[in-house]
Motif scaffolding. Structure first.
Motif, PDB file in Angstrom:
ATOM      1  N   VAL A 104       0.787  -0.976  -0.060  1.00  0.00           N
ATOM      2  CA  VAL A 104       0.143  -0.010   0.115  1.00  0.00           C
ATOM      3  C   VAL A 104       1.057   1.137   0.042  1.00  0.00           C
ATOM      4  N   LYS A 105       0.555   2.290  -0.816  1.00  0.00           N
ATOM      5  CA  LYS A 105       1.671   3.411  -0.952  1.00  0.00           C
ATOM      6  C   LYS A 105       1.011   4.756  -0.596  1.00  0.00           C
ATOM      7  N   TYR A 106       1.703   5.592  -0.216  1.00  0.00           N
ATOM      8  CA  TYR A 106       1.557   6.788   0.082  1.00  0.00           C
ATOM      9  C   TYR A 106       1.626   7.740  -1.207  1.00  0.00           C
ATOM     10  N   GLY A 107       0.650   8.463  -1.685  1.00  0.00           N
ATOM     11  CA  GLY A 107       0.837   9.151  -2.709  1.00  0.00           C
ATOM     12  C   GLY A 107       0.437  10.520  -2.531  1.00  0.00           C
ATOM     13  N   CYS A 108      -0.614  10.816  -1.401  1.00  0.00           N
ATOM     14  CA  CYS A 108      -0.941  12.390  -1.255  1.00  0.00           C
ATOM     15  C   CYS A 108      -1.534  12.469   0.264  1.00  0.00           C
ATOM     16  N   GLY A 109      -1.965  11.384   0.857  1.00  0.00           N
ATOM     17  CA  GLY A 109      -2.664  11.471   2.169  1.00  0.00           C
ATOM     18  C   GLY A 109      -3.846  12.488   2.214  1.00  0.00           C
ATOM     19  N   ALA A 141      -3.450   5.777  -4.300  1.00  0.00           N
ATOM     20  CA  ALA A 141      -2.371   4.982  -4.288  1.00  0.00           C
ATOM     21  C   ALA A 141      -2.364   4.023  -3.059  1.00  0.00           C
ATOM     22  N   CYS A 142      -3.229   4.477  -2.093  1.00  0.00           N
ATOM     23  CA  CYS A 142      -3.119   3.813  -0.886  1.00  0.00           C
ATOM     24  C   CYS A 142      -4.337   2.793  -0.718  1.00  0.00           C
ATOM     25  N   THR A 143      -5.062   2.415  -1.789  1.00  0.00           N
ATOM     26  CA  THR A 143      -6.400   1.721  -1.718  1.00  0.00           C
ATOM     27  C   THR A 143      -6.024   0.295  -1.039  1.00  0.00           C
ATOM     28  N   VAL A 157     -11.200   1.462  -0.380  1.00  0.00           N
ATOM     29  CA  VAL A 157     -11.327   2.541   0.520  1.00  0.00           C
ATOM     30  C   VAL A 157      -9.740   3.012   0.440  1.00  0.00           C
ATOM     31  N   ARG A 158      -9.660   4.246   0.932  1.00  0.00           N
ATOM     32  CA  ARG A 158      -8.475   5.082   0.673  1.00  0.00           C
ATOM     33  C   ARG A 158      -7.958   5.003   2.307  1.00  0.00           C
ATOM     34  N   SER A 159      -6.889   4.134   2.460  1.00  0.00           N
ATOM     35  CA  SER A 159      -6.463   3.855   3.805  1.00  0.00           C
ATOM     36  C   SER A 159      -5.719   5.238   4.491  1.00  0.00           C
TER      37      SER A 159
HETATM   38  S1  FES Z   1      -2.506   8.521  -0.513  1.00  0.00           S
HETATM   39 FE1  FES Z   1      -3.665   9.328  -2.330  1.00  0.00          FE
HETATM   40  S2  FES Z   1      -5.581   8.926  -1.746  1.00  0.00           S
HETATM   41 FE2  FES Z   1      -4.575   8.069  -0.174  1.00  0.00          FE
END
Ligand code: FES
Ligand code: FES
Lengths: 154, 740
Positions: free
Chosen positions: A37-42, A48-50, A58-60
């Motif tokens: 699971v990846k951090y893209g934007c928070g 990326a964190c799905t 869901v977006r974790s």
């Molecule tokens: S890290 Fe971009 S939607 Fe969660």
């Protein structure tokens, strides 16, 4: 520090956290060592964190640990492995649907959730389902083809 | 999954030079210097030595050391294919190590679309030399003339049949000790069995199952998590820090070095919370232009000279011959790499050396910057490449590494810095803005006699070793100052036979934000100007855009590409725009006027009420010479088209006079799935021609083909990127009022 329990990929897992609001993104990656699971934007904007929570994509990064207690999660590691890939993953490999591959977690998990609900989507359904998943490398066309291959037909 | 037990998927650790070392290097992290690593291994990194590229192991496996790295382009497959073909072993027997400055030869940065064209060809020549050496050694063993031997499947065999000797038997775990021979005979393309085929990329299975170790996932024992606190304005100085403001978060350390401010903690979330909570007082830096006023800023900005950088014939004389005059101007905005994963790096700085793991496209080049910054000899600094989120020139990878370096140096621990989304969008080095103006003269009978392109672009600093980084700047550590916007002035002339042409550049002293090379730097904007102006000239001459181009193009490969593009698209020749909301446009390039040929045609629907642009389909014909891996080339072409559509339709960095305000995906949107058009890509393979790059060329004609299609649909010329609905709507209204 307090203990939080979740079911992750079919296994009961416990994380010891200081902050109940720590997003599950970091819980998966750090406390549980699931780095697929990846951090893209928070910010809930990129996908990326799905992960799947009770079967829904869901977006974790948007789910605090305190809201995730006793939930059932599937992360990409629980979906399949390089040796035994899930149908969606196998299709991504067949289509070579990754350039840098940083977005792949979100693409695979969102597509898997779509196909679980809608086994035979058309191209527009796929594009709509992935509309909020961003890819900077421009792999979109292959990703859609991969999902359509699993869905069968056009 | 903890990373002390996870291997980097692209590296087969067992075969890492006989084992052992890689584990030590990754986790115990002694700051190995290049020289000590090399001497321990007896490994040379001198690009002139075959041993720099290849090691033959006793178990028959081969390690290929590449200074070029795979940025998601597929070179990880292609480099193996090149080596395997030339050497005579299957790709499955080759392990590849990329971009580790202690282990790989310096083949220059992976940029400018030269990975295969330059780096791959160096590897091909090294492999040919290696094969030659292996055959000679085998000849002695077999007591046969070398000319009677061939290599098949890693074994040197008599051509006449009979028992051969394997590479392992000939040279297992021993050095070649031969120099790369530029004349070592290459295998004939007609005999290729591996090159030219769509081998699957070895990293894709791990990437889609979450097991690929990205830089973001890599760990070093004992590392802390750092976050940099970037100031509220560019160039701000730090006045004071309120340490009490983060008292409630235990175990956080503040790193303050002059104007550099960061926090670090053992736990990543604590570091993030602290970075958000920490209160600091800053003094604003100098005022920046606002993005809306960038054109005016460019025109009034101090210049460091005018220069005619390209010239054919005599522009003045040609201009005098043509009575009909045409002009056009274009603006290309500041753009961000906007990598999907914000940059990340780990640094472990010790008093006698430093190891830095990062996703830099130029690990070798950047050792000098890190050495200078740390006042260490260059051979005491080791940069190790690990895959990052896609980067298209230079994003924040090196800056995150510099942040980690400053923090590691202060804290005496390995530090991992992960930029946050707002850091990446706000502080990655940017693609520089461009202003382009053109003038042409035409005779009464439609002959173009003269063409001039003028550009206002920032001037790159000569001999600048590297693009300066943020952390040494703010921390007051040594680095060489300067600007490097990339080859931004390239491609300013049309590819057509026009007798008198010149490109004049007005070099700007500064750039509004630190520039870097964003995919095909300058070339997309320049071709937008050139190829839309060709359409304007065709209209003036009463000719169809394709017919006019074919008429003026003398390069045979170019003509083939153009004609095939028109044919594959189903081009309907017209001398006037349709103006009914539906349009098609074409553009052509010979990239950098010397490399890959690309033809591109596009179909658009424009909503004339809202100005919304829907790209329906894109046809691209692409000739990059010899193709190593057609599927990877195709994938790169797809990426070029989709990413450049995004840049053309949506992207502009916004500035409020102090800082970047487009710091997330809402304020800096990129193209999403529903907007991706149907793609039709035709690759022309020329096995007997040298391979040219595929990573950039197909970006260049995208904006021009789109602008030409919009003109066909509306009769309106878009002259500023991005082509937003608001801009097109305004232009449509203006054209209505001006034509009554
Ligand atoms: S890290 Fe971009 S939607 Fe969660
Ligand atoms: S493949 Fe790089 S972001 Fe999608």
């Amino acid at each position: 520090m307090a203990k939080y329990q979740f079911t992750v990929n079919g296994v009961q897992r416990t994380a010891e956290l200081r902050d109940p609001d720590e997003p599950m993104l970091y819980v998966f990656r750090n406390a549980l060592g699931l780095k697929g699971v990846k951090y893209g934007c928070g910010l809930g904007q990129c996908g990326a964190c799905t992960v799947l929570m009770d079967g829904e994509a869901v977006r974790s990064c948007q789910i605090p640990a305190s809201a995730a207690v006793e939930k059932k999660f599937t992360t990409i590691e629980g979906l399949g492995t390089p040796e035994k890939p899930h149908a969606v993953q196998a299709a991504f490999i067949e289509e070579q649907a990754a350039q840098c591959g940083y977005c792949a977690n979100g693409m695979v998990m969102t597509s898997a959730a779509l196909l679980a609900h809608t086994p035979h989507p058309n191209v527009n359904d796929v594009k709509q389902a992935l509309a909020d998943n961003l890819c900077r490398c421009g792999t979109h066309d292959r990703i859609v083809k991969a999902v359509m291959n699993v869905a069968g037909g056009r | 999954m903890t990373h002390s037990t996870t291997s980097i998927s692209n590296i087969n650790r067992r075969h890492f030079l006989g084992g052992g070392l890689f584990v030590a290097m990754s986790f115990a992290t002694p700051a190995l210097s290049q020289s000590s690593a090399a001497s321990k291994l007896g490994k040379t990194n001198d690009p002139k030595d075959v041993d720099a590229y290849f090691a033959i192991h006793a178990d028959g496996r081969v390690t290929l050391y590449s200074g070029k790295v795979d940025l998601g382009t597929g070179s990880r497959a292609a480099m193996r294919q090149i080596a395997a073909e030339e050497l005579g072993v299957p790709t499955s027997r080759i392990d590849l190590i990329e971009g580790d400055t202690a282990l790989t030869p310096d083949q220059g940065p992976t940029s400018g679309s030269n990975g295969i064209a330059k780096g791959g060809m160096q590897i091909r020549q090294a492999a040919a030399t290696a094969r030659d050496a292996l055959v000679k050694l085998a000849a002695q063993k077999l007591n046969l003339p070398a000319a009677d031997l061939d290599v098949v499947d890693g074994t040197v065999r008599p051509l006449a049949g009979g028992k051969g000797v394997s590479f392992a038997e000939v040279l297992g775990d021993r050095r070649f000790d031969v120099k790369l021979d530029a004349k070592a005979p290459l295998r004939k393309p007609e005999t290729y069995k591996i090159v030219g085929h769509a081998h699957k990329r070895p990293d894709v299975p791990a990437k889609v199952t979450g097991t690929h170790v990205f830089m973001h996932d890599f760990e070093v024992a004992g590392m802390w998590h750092g976050r940099t606190i970037y100031p509220p304005s560019v160039g701000a100085s730090l006045v004071s820090v309120d340490e009490a403001s983060i008292k409630h978060i235990p175990g956080v350390k503040i790193v303050r070095v002059k104007d550099y401010l960061g926090v670090a903690a053992a736990n990543e979330w604590d570091a993030i919370l602290a970075s958000r909570a920490l209160k600091a007082v800053w003094k604003d830096g100098p005022t920046l232009p606002r993005h809306e006023a960038m054109k005016e800023w460019i025109l009034s900005s101090p210049q460091v000279g005018d220069e005619v950088i390209e010239k054919r014939g005599d522009y003045q004389a040609g201009a005098a011959e043509g009575a009909r005059k045409l002009k056009s101007t274009f603006y290309w905005p500041l753009q961000s790499h906007a990598s999907l994963g914000p940059s990340c790096a780990i640094a472990d700085v010790k008093t006698d050396g430093a190891t830095i793991w990062c996703s830099s496209q130029s690990t070798h080049k950047y050792t000098s910057s890190f050495a200078k910054m740390l006042s260490l000899p260059q051979d005491k600094v080791r940069l190790i490449y690990i895959d990052g989120s896609g980067c298209y020139g230079m994003n924040g990878h090196e800056d995150a590494a510099a942040d980690a370096t400053v923090m590691s140096r202060e804290l005496g621990l390995p530090v991992r810095v992960q930029w946050m989304r707002e850091d990446e969008h706000g502080w990655d080095p940017k693609g520089a803005p461009q202003l382009i103006a053109q003038e042409a003269s035409m005779t009464a009978d439609g002959k173009i006699t003269a063409w001039k392109t003028e550009m206002w672009v920032p001037k790159g600093t000569e001999k600048l070793p590297n693009i300066p980084l943020l952390a040494p700047e703010s921390a007051g550590l040594p680095q060489v100052p300067g600007l490097s916007p990339g080859g931004i002035s390239g491609g300013g002339l049309p590819a057509y036979e026009i007798p008198n042409m010149e490109v004049q550049v007005h070099w700007l002293k500064a750039s509004p934000l630190r520039p870097s090379h964003l995919r095909a730097p300058g070339k997309i904007g320049n071709l937008l100007a050139v190829e839309t102006f060709m359409d304007e000239l065709a209209l003036e001459a009463g000719k169809d855009p394709v017919a006019m181009r074919v008429e003026l193009l003398k390069d045979k490969r170019g003509v083939e590409v153009l004609k095939r593009t028109a044919e594959a698209f189903g081009w309907d020749a017209r001398v006037k725009p349709r103006k009914d909301g539906k349009g098609r446009g074409i553009a052509y390039t010979k990239y950098k006027n010397a490399e890959t040929y690309v033809g591109m045609a596009m179909e658009v629907d424009v909503n004339v009420d809202t100005g919304a642009i829907a790209v329906k389909r894109v046809v691209c014909v692409h000739d990059c010479g010899q193709i190593i891996n057609p599927d990877s080339v195709r994938s790169q072409v797809e990426g070029c088209i989709i990413q450049t559509l995004s840049r053309t339709l949506l992207e502009e960095v916004k500035l409020d006079g102090k800082r970047v305000t487009s710091v997330d995906w809402a304020s800096y949107p990129i193209l999403t799935f529903p907007l991706v058009p149907e793609l039709k890509i035709e690759l022309i393979d020329r096995p007997n021609e040298p391979p040219m790059g595929a990573g950039e060329a197909a970006t260049a004609p995208v904006s021009a083909a789109l602008a030409n299609a919009i003109f066909d649909a509306t009769g309106v010329r878009m002259r500023s990127v991005p082509f937003t609905p608001q801009r097109l709507k305004a232009a449509l209204l203006e054209s209505k009022t001006s034509t009554g």
